[in-house]
Design a protein around this motif. Sequence first.
Motif, PDB file in Angstrom:
ATOM      1  N   TRP B 142      49.917  41.691  29.492  1.00 20.41           N
ATOM      2  CA  TRP B 142      50.481  42.718  30.368  1.00 20.41           C
ATOM      3  C   TRP B 142      51.521  42.121  31.325  1.00 20.41           C
ATOM      4  O   TRP B 142      52.577  42.708  31.564  1.00 20.41           O
ATOM      5  CB  TRP B 142      49.370  43.448  31.118  1.00 20.41           C
ATOM      6  N   ARG B 146      55.261  43.452  31.492  1.00 21.62           N
ATOM      7  CA  ARG B 146      55.808  43.956  32.752  1.00 21.62           C
ATOM      8  C   ARG B 146      57.139  43.276  33.077  1.00 21.62           C
ATOM      9  O   ARG B 146      58.085  43.893  33.528  1.00 21.62           O
ATOM     10  CB  ARG B 146      54.796  43.731  33.870  1.00 21.62           C
ATOM     11  N   VAL B 155      51.482  47.329  25.814  1.00 25.71           N
ATOM     12  CA  VAL B 155      50.402  46.486  25.297  1.00 25.71           C
ATOM     13  C   VAL B 155      49.506  47.295  24.372  1.00 25.71           C
ATOM     14  O   VAL B 155      49.453  48.526  24.447  1.00 25.71           O
ATOM     15  CB  VAL B 155      49.531  45.855  26.418  1.00 25.71           C
ATOM     16  N   ILE B 175      46.504  48.081  34.601  1.00 22.91           N
ATOM     17  CA  ILE B 175      47.577  48.443  33.662  1.00 22.91           C
ATOM     18  C   ILE B 175      47.796  49.953  33.725  1.00 22.91           C
ATOM     19  O   ILE B 175      46.843  50.716  33.565  1.00 22.91           O
ATOM     20  CB  ILE B 175      47.208  48.031  32.223  1.00 22.91           C
ATOM     21  N   LYS B 179      51.617  52.418  29.748  1.00 24.90           N
ATOM     22  CA  LYS B 179      52.073  51.160  29.145  1.00 24.90           C
ATOM     23  C   LYS B 179      51.058  50.617  28.126  1.00 24.90           C
ATOM     24  O   LYS B 179      51.270  49.567  27.526  1.00 24.90           O
ATOM     25  CB  LYS B 179      52.366  50.109  30.219  1.00 24.90           C
TER      26      LYS B 179
END
Lengths: 594, 594
Positions: B142, B146, B155, B175, B179
Amino acid sequence: MCLSGTLEEKLAAIAAAGFDGFELFEPDLVTSWLSPADVRSRAADLGLSIELYQPFRDFEQVDDDQLRANVHRLRRKLDLMAELGVSTLLMCSNVDTAVDDSDARAVDQLGIAAREAADRGISIAYEALAWGRSVSTVDHAWALVRQVDHPALGVCVDSFHILSRGTDPAVLDDIPGEKILFCQLADAPRLQLDVLNWSRHHRVFPGEGDWDLADFVARVIAIGYRGPLSLEVFNDTFRQTSPERTAMDAYRSLVATEGAAFERLGSTSGELPPDRAQRMGFIELAPDSDGRLKAALDALGFERHGAHRRKAVDLYESGNARLIVNRAEAGPRARIRALGFEVEDVAAATDRALALGCEVLPRDHADGEAILNAVSAPNGAEIYFAPRAESGFDWAAEFTLTNDGPQVFHEVDHVVMEQSWQRIDEAKLFYESILGLSVQASSDVPGPDGLVRSLALKGPGGIRVALNVRPLEAAGRPGFADHIALGTDDVLRLAERLADSGVATLPVPDNYYADLDARFRLEPERLERFRRFGILYDRDDSGEFLQLFTAPIDDVVIEIVQRDRDYLGYGAANAPIRLAAQRLLASGGVASAA
Amino acid sequence: MCLSGTLEEKLAAIAAAGFDGFELFEPDLVTSWLSPADVRSRAADLGLSIELYQPFRDFEQVDDDQLRANVHRLRRKLDLMAELGVSTLLMCSNVDTAVDDSDARAVDQLGIAAREAADRGISIAYEALAWGRSVSTVDHAWALVRQVDHPALGVCVDSFHILSRGTDPAVLDDIPGEKILFCQLADAPRLQLDVLNWSRHHRVFPGEGDWDLADFVARVIAIGYRGPLSLEVFNDTFRQTSPERTAMDAYRSLVATEGAAFERLGSTSGELPPDRAQRMGFIELAPDSDGRLKAALDALGFERHGAHRRKAVDLYESGNARLIVNRAEAGPRARIRALGFEVEDVAAATDRALALGCEVLPRDHADGEAILNAVSAPNGAEIYFAPRAESGFDWAAEFTLTNDGPQVFHEVDHVVMEQSWQRIDEAKLFYESILGLSVQASSDVPGPDGLVRSLALKGPGGIRVALNVRPLEAAGRPGFADHIALGTDDVLRLAERLADSGVATLPVPDNYYADLDARFRLEPERLERFRRFGILYDRDDSGEFLQLFTAPIDDVVIEIVQRDRDYLGYGAANAPIRLAAQRLLASGGVASAA
């Protein structure tokens, strides 16, 4: 616990395999209707000595109440041993009831046990279990035994409990041989698994795992141990399969390990004839009655082929690749019948196999013909010991041969045979101990019917034999076949030849070639030729590997491979394609989208 | 890779089980003769969406040469995905070709991948493999995603890779849900095994292992993930057994896990009817045609027994122990036919089972009779949902009963049934998700034919069901039987009664009693009575346990147990005796030394 069955069945199998004696495992006695006196006389009748009674658990490092219960239990078991006529008791280090880690308490209580045993003429072999609560190493067990300093107390050394902890077996050098009262051997595959489960389910006989048991035995002998070498092997497979077979496998393991140990000690006792395979001599096929196998071989165009002068046997020869088609064994399904390995001395190789518990198979042989002896491999294939060409032996002499074409093959690249899951460990030991092969790789090949476990063995002179274990649920299912891989310098030329001859090759999905392109970025024309002929491709840092398979002829696939010398594998990445294609053909499918 | 078979077979099984879509695993495509366009239309015809293409390996943290090759490979796969109509690609963290651990290099190269994908309208879900060379945790993956900060890169979260490392799934809370581009679920048994082998061979569907997947799913939903929940389960058994069965098992797993997750979130979406088993209601037996089973039951002297008013069915009742003998199902071999569990609301329990993919079995039912619905357990036994006595349901109402004696039993203590190795994981999930039982213990029982794997499940109201998996090689061999254990306060009285009646009990070796004496130092008279009647004994810190077994009546053993309330086990230490005795009788042996 190495064998399946009842105590009666186990004893019969142990005696038949040729062992001198056995350890009596308490659960085998407790679940038996043989009385202790019966066991004693049964063993005597079979010529077996009862070398040890085991296990006695959780005796030492306990509180006073538990000690009283333990002494009661010990006395009962010592009485039982007297009835059995057994003079050594295995005592395992405490895993359950120890109240502390005190060496002093352990020494006190082991002393009590030793005196109880001595009163009845019995000795105690104290063993550190690898998962013992306080005592888990052989040096710790020995330190306690030394402090107790009683003639009825010594240690038991067990290769599993020492090697599974990664302990250097040199630790044994500090123990006087006469204080080792028993030696247990087990090998194991290297697994990253908790040691208790590893021990209880995955032990194998010496030579079947990843450890060097010959070194272990050599050390034990070097420090003066002269007691029994015993196998203590907990294995889920051995526990459920034929005890007679397992006992024979165990016997082979022990003889081979002893022989190797004596060899390292430079001693000639227990030495085995050293002769082992030097090169692949031939592959013998039993053809189908319809002539499909012979048609495929003829289409490949071997340099020479012809008929045996006396037997219904044909030879196909090209370079060092030799296939023998035994028409007398023709049946409904073509199959691999035998592998011939060239050895320095056929008689010595035969003696080695006999010493390792093999039986020589009967064979039709006439005066003036080469002497080839055969034994039976664990999958039923016959394994021949053949004289080397360099020894003056001439293959051609027994055959009427014709020249048929240019040299197309230079050798047998490898052979792949099916092996049952029940005997894969036995098979590893068989090929290692009798032929001198060694494990090259072990892998799982995903196929449509599950994972196929593949064990690749290699030997000198380019010998490569792989054994495939099919998924359990695929027993009896079509879509599996043995295969013979013949090495060539020009797969493409042979591919064209096969295409012209009409011999079917294995279909390969277009998706495979799209993937090859993504992975290897091959020249488009080359890729297109691969696609057209169904050639499989692999590459590693050392070189390239090309493969072409015929469609299965019953249980046999003929594979043609072109190998850069340094490429060492078998195209493992392509194996799933082969399995998928065999499944497709076996289910009557054709090589196009349904 | 959750299923066996070809891609065509897998898709058919997935659709039949009720799934919405699937992940396309590259090896399934590469070994298939379906073109990408064929796969796309086949999926559409079956109403399945292709949610993901996977895996793309070893892209990031490589040197420039490798990067060029990787971009070539990526473009080819993105083109393929366009043909397939798939919009998400799974990219796994590098395990092989990474040249360093540099985050900067990873961010650069993942950015390249994201831009390549975005050009084609595709997104990349980056997954940290637990054994990734540099990136092995979801928080690391992650962090990289990012930093790349590209809309086409997110992810993939996989419960195996997170939970196998012992990572707290709370790490997911950092998270943003949008995403997370994909969520893969797998459960696993707790094994101390290297994580790669654990992952490749031992994953199971959620609810079949030891992890809390409902918690995992609840977390993913809580942080806003709204994508597919997908099962990615590598399992040696699932890979070789019926894909239709496995797909149904997988579907049940996902529905149960989702239901439990929504329950924890306090949401009513996806909620399952909560009704589960409350008490063992009855065991239904199909008797042998010769009346041996009925003779044994009659000899035990149930308090009440009698015939159904309408059907060829007898009821034996004592306390809460109820056995139903279905004479209409009499056959050559007596067997356990069904288990009846009391539930609060039969209709709700049935609805729960239907939601979990069960089918309700047809049943003969007349007006005025109690409504009992049944579904089929993985071993073929019928599982009935029965009304509770407290609900006004009266067992006696449908039977003409007679009083036959004093109360001898108070309940069914437990039931042991055979379960095939192919469906033991499915069985665990079945009993847990449909009946609300939970695993009490799992053990291996050594028998003469190998290890019997035993899974003990328990539920409310003293429900205890154990499932035994026999050794592979013992398939079809005699010496195994299901058993029904009836709880009593006085085994000795029943033992005398059985002895008088002539019903055969299982023979027990004298060696067993000698061992009992050594281990427990029982009062000699008590020990002698145990020996005379063949009673087995166990003791732990909580109390005593006495067991007496009838000889097998075909596939059924009746066990009589006397249990101190706090003794929680099943006499596991005695199980090998039972197996040895059954083997002895099955092989025609008698209980004395041969």
